[in-house]
Design a protein around this motif. Structure first.
Motif, short mmCIF file in Angstrom:
data_model
loop_
_atom_site.label_atom_id
_atom_site.label_comp_id
_atom_site.label_asym_id
_atom_site.label_seq_id
_atom_site.Cartn_x
_atom_site.Cartn_y
_atom_site.Cartn_z
N LEU A 40 -4.14 1.88 2.52
CA LEU A 40 -3.63 3.21 2.87
C LEU A 40 -3.90 4.10 1.66
O LEU A 40 -3.16 4.12 0.69
N THR A 52 -4.93 10.22 0.77
CA THR A 52 -4.42 10.82 2.01
C THR A 52 -3.04 11.43 1.79
O THR A 52 -2.33 11.73 2.74
N SER A 69 -0.52 14.77 8.10
CA SER A 69 0.69 14.36 8.82
C SER A 69 0.42 13.20 9.76
O SER A 69 -0.57 13.19 10.49
N ARG A 70 1.32 12.25 9.72
CA ARG A 70 1.37 11.16 10.69
C ARG A 70 2.83 10.90 11.02
O ARG A 70 3.71 11.33 10.27
N THR A 71 3.09 10.20 12.08
CA THR A 71 4.47 9.79 12.29
C THR A 71 4.77 8.65 11.31
O THR A 71 3.87 7.94 10.84
N ARG A 88 6.13 6.01 12.13
CA ARG A 88 5.72 4.79 12.85
C ARG A 88 4.25 4.47 12.57
O ARG A 88 3.88 3.30 12.36
N GLN A 89 3.40 5.48 12.54
CA GLN A 89 1.98 5.27 12.24
C GLN A 89 1.78 4.77 10.80
O GLN A 89 0.93 3.93 10.53
N LEU A 90 2.55 5.32 9.87
CA LEU A 90 2.45 4.87 8.48
C LEU A 90 2.89 3.41 8.35
O LEU A 90 2.29 2.64 7.60
N SER A 137 2.61 1.19 10.71
CA SER A 137 1.51 0.41 11.30
C SER A 137 0.35 0.25 10.32
O SER A 137 -0.37 -0.75 10.34
N ALA A 138 0.19 1.26 9.41
CA ALA A 138 -0.88 1.19 8.41
C ALA A 138 -0.48 0.38 7.18
O ALA A 138 -1.30 0.22 6.26
N THR A 190 7.63 13.23 11.59
CA THR A 190 6.49 13.37 10.68
C THR A 190 6.79 12.72 9.33
O THR A 190 7.90 12.87 8.80
#
Length: 418
Positions: free
Chosen positions: A262, A266, A272-274, A276-278, A280-281, A299
């Motif tokens: 990650l 970035t 911006s990501r949720t 939840r997405q972070l 997952s990463a 966010t």
């Protein structure tokens, strides 16, 4: 004998130079004094009168005023306009020094006591503005040591000097006019208006324009008294944050592990990501606990204020609202972490490391930014400060050149940039 003679000649040469330069310096000082008075008389006084400031206030505030040439960030006659090598503002110095555990622990202990002492008024403020009491108290502590700091500068002298001689003349001119309006409206006599070296006022350290926009009378006495009223000072802080976009019910952020996959490049509020997405990463809280369920759909942003040489965080938009109060990642992080510590959180888990090769001066970073811009990178402002755009540009350059991504200015990187 020869060596003694050379030393004597050297001293004589220095003395001669001083004799020659002293009249020049005096003439320069006289020129500055004249231009300063002309600036006040021909620009500030007419502009203030047009805004309704009476001559009596102008005389009290500006009469006999002289420029304060000891202030930082002035462009003095003869300066070449280059950025200063060293930072005057604490928020832009060493992350490790700014985040001193001793300072944090002591401030948090005092903050907890004040949270209890002012519990009733803080509960009303939180209900009115939606900003958690610990965040409000943390800003109070950072800005003025909970109202105990000795704020000794003459606000009008500071603001007038900076309006005439700083790099941001237009901004400080507006602030000077706002300070004159504060006195004209009777909020505080001109003779009592004290500020920081940057012109900030009262316990919340508001710039004059922010005072006029955001200060509130919370104790109901008819005055917006951020100097002596704790309820007014604290409510004004909360109002500032709410009007800047504070999202009630959300945290400011969480210390986290950010894996190599990650990228630190970035980072930033514009990526911006949720949360939840972070997750997952690969992002995970250092506490081992999951992110709160209420936060997962919201966010989130990668935050690495010392690149890979310090703690990392998943920040929410509220982190950047705190930055609106003082545009420094370290400031906002100090406030958020201090608020958590008041509530019983532990110190940072990851250490603040000294980068290889040691710290760089502001001038070093300024020259690095210039080279990155020449290569096509967006560093934000070329100002010698390692903000998020500079940090992620460094990371992008490191990745492109096959280096490990650190996202932090180092001497070795400066040499590689040429």
């Amino acid at each position: 004998m020869t060596m003694i003679r050379r030393s004597w000649l050297s001293a004589a040469a220095v003395a001669a130079l001083l004799l020659v330069s002293a009249p020049a310096a005096q003439a320069q000082s006289a020129d500055v004094q004249r231009s300063f008075r002309a600036f006040l008389d021909r620009d500030i006084r007419p502009a203030a009168r047009a805004q309704g400031v009476p001559d009596s206030v102008l005389d009290d505030a500006l009469g006999g005023l002289t420029p304060d040439m000891s202030l930082p960030d002035l462009v003095k006659p003869g300066d070449d306009g280059a950025v200063a090598e060293f930072n005057a503002q604490a928020e832009f110095k060493s992350p490790a020094a700014y985040m001193s555990e001793k300072a944090l622990a002591g401030t948090a202990a005092r903050g907890r006591a004040l949270l209890a002492e002012h519990r009733a008024v803080l509960a009303r403020i939180e209900a009115a503005y939606g900003v958690p009491a610990p965040i409000v108290v943390a800003i109070w502590g950072r800005e003025s040591a909970f109202g105990t700091a000795d704020i000794r500068h003459d606000a009008f002298r500071v603001l007038a000097t900076k309006a005439h001689l700083s790099r941001r003349k237009a901004m400080f001119r507006e602030e000077l006019l706002a300070a004159l309006r504060i006195a004209a409206e009777g909020h505080l006599p001109a003779s009592k208006m004290r500020s920081s070296w940057a012109g900030a006022l009262g316990q919340p350290q508001f710039m004059p324009t922010k005072y006029l926009q955001l200060a509130v009378d919370f104790d109901g006495d008819g005055r917006k008294d951020i100097w002596d009223s704790v309820p007014d000072a604290l409510a004004s802080i909360a109002n500032y944050l709410r009007q800047s976009g504070w999202q009630p019910g959300r945290d400011w952020g969480f210390e986290a592990t950010i894996p190599a996959g990650l990228s630190c490049a970035t980072e930033g509020p514009d990526v911006s990501r949720t949360i939840r997405q972070l997750v997952s990463a690969g992002a995970a809280r250092v506490s081992g606990r999951p992110f709160p369920e209420r936060e997962l759909a919201g966010t989130g942003h990668v935050l690495m204020p010392a690149g890979r040489f310090g703690p990392a965080f998943v920040a929410t938009p509220n982190f950047y609202v705190i930055k609106a109060y003082n545009n420094s990642d370290l400031y906002a992080l100090f406030v958020g972490h201090l608020a958590d510590r008041m509530a019983g959180a532990k110190p940072f888990r990851a250490p603040w490391q000294t980068p290889p090769g040691g710290a760089m001066t502001r001038g070093d970073v300024y020259r690095m930014q210039q080279r990155l811009v020449a290569l096509g990178y967006d560093v934000g402002s070329v100002d010698g400060l390692a903000g998020f755009k500079t940090r992620r540009s460094i990371g992008a350059f490191e990745a492109k050149s096959g280096r490990p991504e650190t996202c932090w200015p180092t001497p070795a990187l400066a040499r590689s940039l040429g």
